[in-house]
Design a protein around this motif. Structure first.
Motif, PDB file in Angstrom:
ATOM      1  N   MET A   6      43.224  32.167  45.891  1.00 37.47           N
ATOM      2  CA  MET A   6      42.468  32.992  44.943  1.00 37.47           C
ATOM      3  C   MET A   6      41.044  33.254  45.414  1.00 37.47           C
ATOM      4  O   MET A   6      40.170  33.618  44.626  1.00 37.47           O
ATOM      5  N   ALA A   7      40.799  33.068  46.691  1.00 40.02           N
ATOM      6  CA  ALA A   7      39.469  33.347  47.234  1.00 40.02           C
ATOM      7  C   ALA A   7      39.176  34.841  47.133  1.00 40.02           C
ATOM      8  O   ALA A   7      40.074  35.676  47.303  1.00 40.02           O
ATOM      9  N   PRO A   8      37.951  35.213  46.852  1.00 40.25           N
ATOM     10  CA  PRO A   8      37.616  36.645  46.757  1.00 40.25           C
ATOM     11  C   PRO A   8      37.956  37.398  48.039  1.00 40.25           C
ATOM     12  O   PRO A   8      37.703  36.919  49.143  1.00 40.25           O
ATOM     13  N   ALA A   9      38.545  38.573  47.870  1.00 41.86           N
ATOM     14  CA  ALA A   9      38.871  39.456  48.989  1.00 41.86           C
ATOM     15  C   ALA A   9      37.761  40.489  49.147  1.00 41.86           C
ATOM     16  O   ALA A   9      36.880  40.625  48.284  1.00 41.86           O
ATOM     17  N   ALA A  10      37.803  41.203  50.249  1.00 38.93           N
ATOM     18  CA  ALA A  10      36.815  42.261  50.476  1.00 38.93           C
ATOM     19  C   ALA A  10      36.839  43.239  49.310  1.00 38.93           C
ATOM     20  O   ALA A  10      37.904  43.703  48.891  1.00 38.93           O
ATOM     21  N   GLY A  11      35.673  43.541  48.797  1.00 39.60           N
ATOM     22  CA  GLY A  11      35.565  44.471  47.677  1.00 39.60           C
ATOM     23  C   GLY A  11      35.579  43.820  46.312  1.00 39.60           C
ATOM     24  O   GLY A  11      35.227  44.466  45.319  1.00 39.60           O
ATOM     25  N   ASP A  12      36.004  42.549  46.227  1.00 37.14           N
ATOM     26  CA  ASP A  12      35.970  41.849  44.947  1.00 37.14           C
ATOM     27  C   ASP A  12      34.524  41.560  44.538  1.00 37.14           C
ATOM     28  O   ASP A  12      33.623  41.504  45.386  1.00 37.14           O
ATOM     29  N   LYS A  13      34.333  41.334  43.256  1.00 33.60           N
ATOM     30  CA  LYS A  13      33.027  40.958  42.720  1.00 33.60           C
ATOM     31  C   LYS A  13      33.084  39.497  42.273  1.00 33.60           C
ATOM     32  O   LYS A  13      34.117  39.030  41.798  1.00 33.60           O
ATOM     33  N   VAL A  14      31.958  38.802  42.419  1.00 37.43           N
ATOM     34  CA  VAL A  14      31.873  37.404  41.987  1.00 37.43           C
ATOM     35  C   VAL A  14      30.724  37.265  41.000  1.00 37.43           C
ATOM     36  O   VAL A  14      29.574  37.596  41.316  1.00 37.43           O
ATOM     37  N   VAL A  15      31.042  36.788  39.802  1.00 36.86           N
ATOM     38  CA  VAL A  15      30.034  36.583  38.761  1.00 36.86           C
ATOM     39  C   VAL A  15      29.136  35.413  39.153  1.00 36.86           C
ATOM     40  O   VAL A  15      29.611  34.376  39.627  1.00 36.86           O
ATOM     41  N   SER A  16      27.850  35.575  38.959  1.00 33.83           N
ATOM     42  CA  SER A  16      26.919  34.487  39.216  1.00 33.83           C
ATOM     43  C   SER A  16      26.294  34.017  37.916  1.00 33.83           C
ATOM     44  O   SER A  16      26.120  34.799  36.973  1.00 33.83           O
ATOM     45  N   GLY A  17      25.999  32.718  37.857  1.00 37.27           N
ATOM     46  CA  GLY A  17      25.279  32.169  36.718  1.00 37.27           C
ATOM     47  C   GLY A  17      26.130  31.585  35.616  1.00 37.27           C
ATOM     48  O   GLY A  17      25.602  31.179  34.577  1.00 37.27           O
ATOM     49  N   LYS A  18      27.470  31.499  35.816  1.00 36.52           N
ATOM     50  CA  LYS A  18      28.312  30.968  34.738  1.00 36.52           C
ATOM     51  C   LYS A  18      28.135  29.455  34.628  1.00 36.52           C
ATOM     52  O   LYS A  18      28.539  28.702  35.512  1.00 36.52           O
ATOM     53  N   LYS A  19      27.567  29.015  33.529  1.00 34.10           N
ATOM     54  CA  LYS A  19      27.345  27.598  33.257  1.00 34.10           C
ATOM     55  C   LYS A  19      28.032  27.145  31.975  1.00 34.10           C
ATOM     56  O   LYS A  19      28.227  25.952  31.769  1.00 34.10           O
TER      57      LYS A  19
END
Length: 242
Positions: A143-156
């Motif tokens: 489930m690692a991000p692929a090219a073009g995927d977005k990753v949310v930052s800051g989820k706590k």
């Protein structure tokens, strides 16, 4: 003097409300992405306007050796959700869906945990779960991000919206439909579903791509609360609509 202050305050508020808006309302509340007239619930699922939100597919949950794996492995196995999620994510990418990953992580000392004295977040702090920079917080290899995927930052926290850039990612990509899956069905997935719904998105939950700590919890969410705030469906049913 108090009357003058009140008048100035009312004038300031009304400056942000369109002239044709009904008294006592605003065209778009600050916590909603879409106003009442533009809300997307029930819209057709158009790939270019759809996001697949993959919540916490991290080793802490997904993999033997993760501190929470034993708690969720039976629920995972019941539907084969990990394999299904990887398959659906790949087909969704091919169809033009925006794939978004929402991992959670904490400082080793828990200093960034937003409510570490209560509930599930207290457990995260006490057990040092999802510690940033460790294997436990890494994505499962499938489930690692692929090219073009977005990753949310800051989820706590549990909900994927507060304190993160998720809403901005959705806006920047013209998203109207949010399809959610991941961990835990009745916690982070449900929390994020509720907020997406309240913000006016067309909200979908993928019932065979979620897992939690008990069969009762899974059933309660998938056959109960999901239907109140989303259109529940399987991964295959979702793909058929793309």
């Amino acid at each position: 003097m108090q009357g003058v202050i009140l008048c100035l305050a009312l004038h300031s508020v009304r400056a942000f409300v369109p002239k044709n808006a009904p008294l006592g309302s605003s065209a778009l509340s600050a916590d909603r992405t879409f106003g009442a007239a533009e809300a997307k619930g029930g819209a057709d699922i158009v790939p270019s306007k759809t996001a697949l939100l993959l919540i916490e597919y991290q080793n802490e949950f997904t993999t033997e050796g993760g501190k929470l794996h034993d708690a969720v492995k039976d629920s995972m196995a019941a539907t084969g959700m990990l394999e299904r999620s990887a398959q659906v994510a790949e087909k969704a990418r091919e169809a033009g869906v925006t794939v978004i990953h929402a991992p959670i992580s904490f400082a080793e000392d828990g200093s960034d945990n937003p409510n570490k004295g209560l509930g599930i977040l207290a457990g995260c702090a006490a057990d040092k779960l999802f510690t940033a920079g460790t294997w436990n917080a890494d994505f499962h290899e499938s489930m690692a991000p692929a090219a073009g995927d977005k990753v949310v930052s800051g989820k706590k926290g549990l909900d994927a919206f507060p304190g993160t850039d998720l809403e901005q990612i959705l806006k920047d990509n013209g998203i109207e439909t949010v399809a959610l899956s991941g961990f835990l069905t009745n916690c982070c997935v449900e929390s994020s579903m509720r907020t997406a719904y309240e913000k006016g998105f067309n909200t979908v939950t993928l019932t065979d791509m979620c897992a939690t700590t008990s069969a009762e919890g899974q059933t309660g969410a998938c056959e109960g609360t999901f239907g109140m705030f989303s259109a529940p469906m399987t991964g295959d049913e979702f793909l058929a609509k793309l």
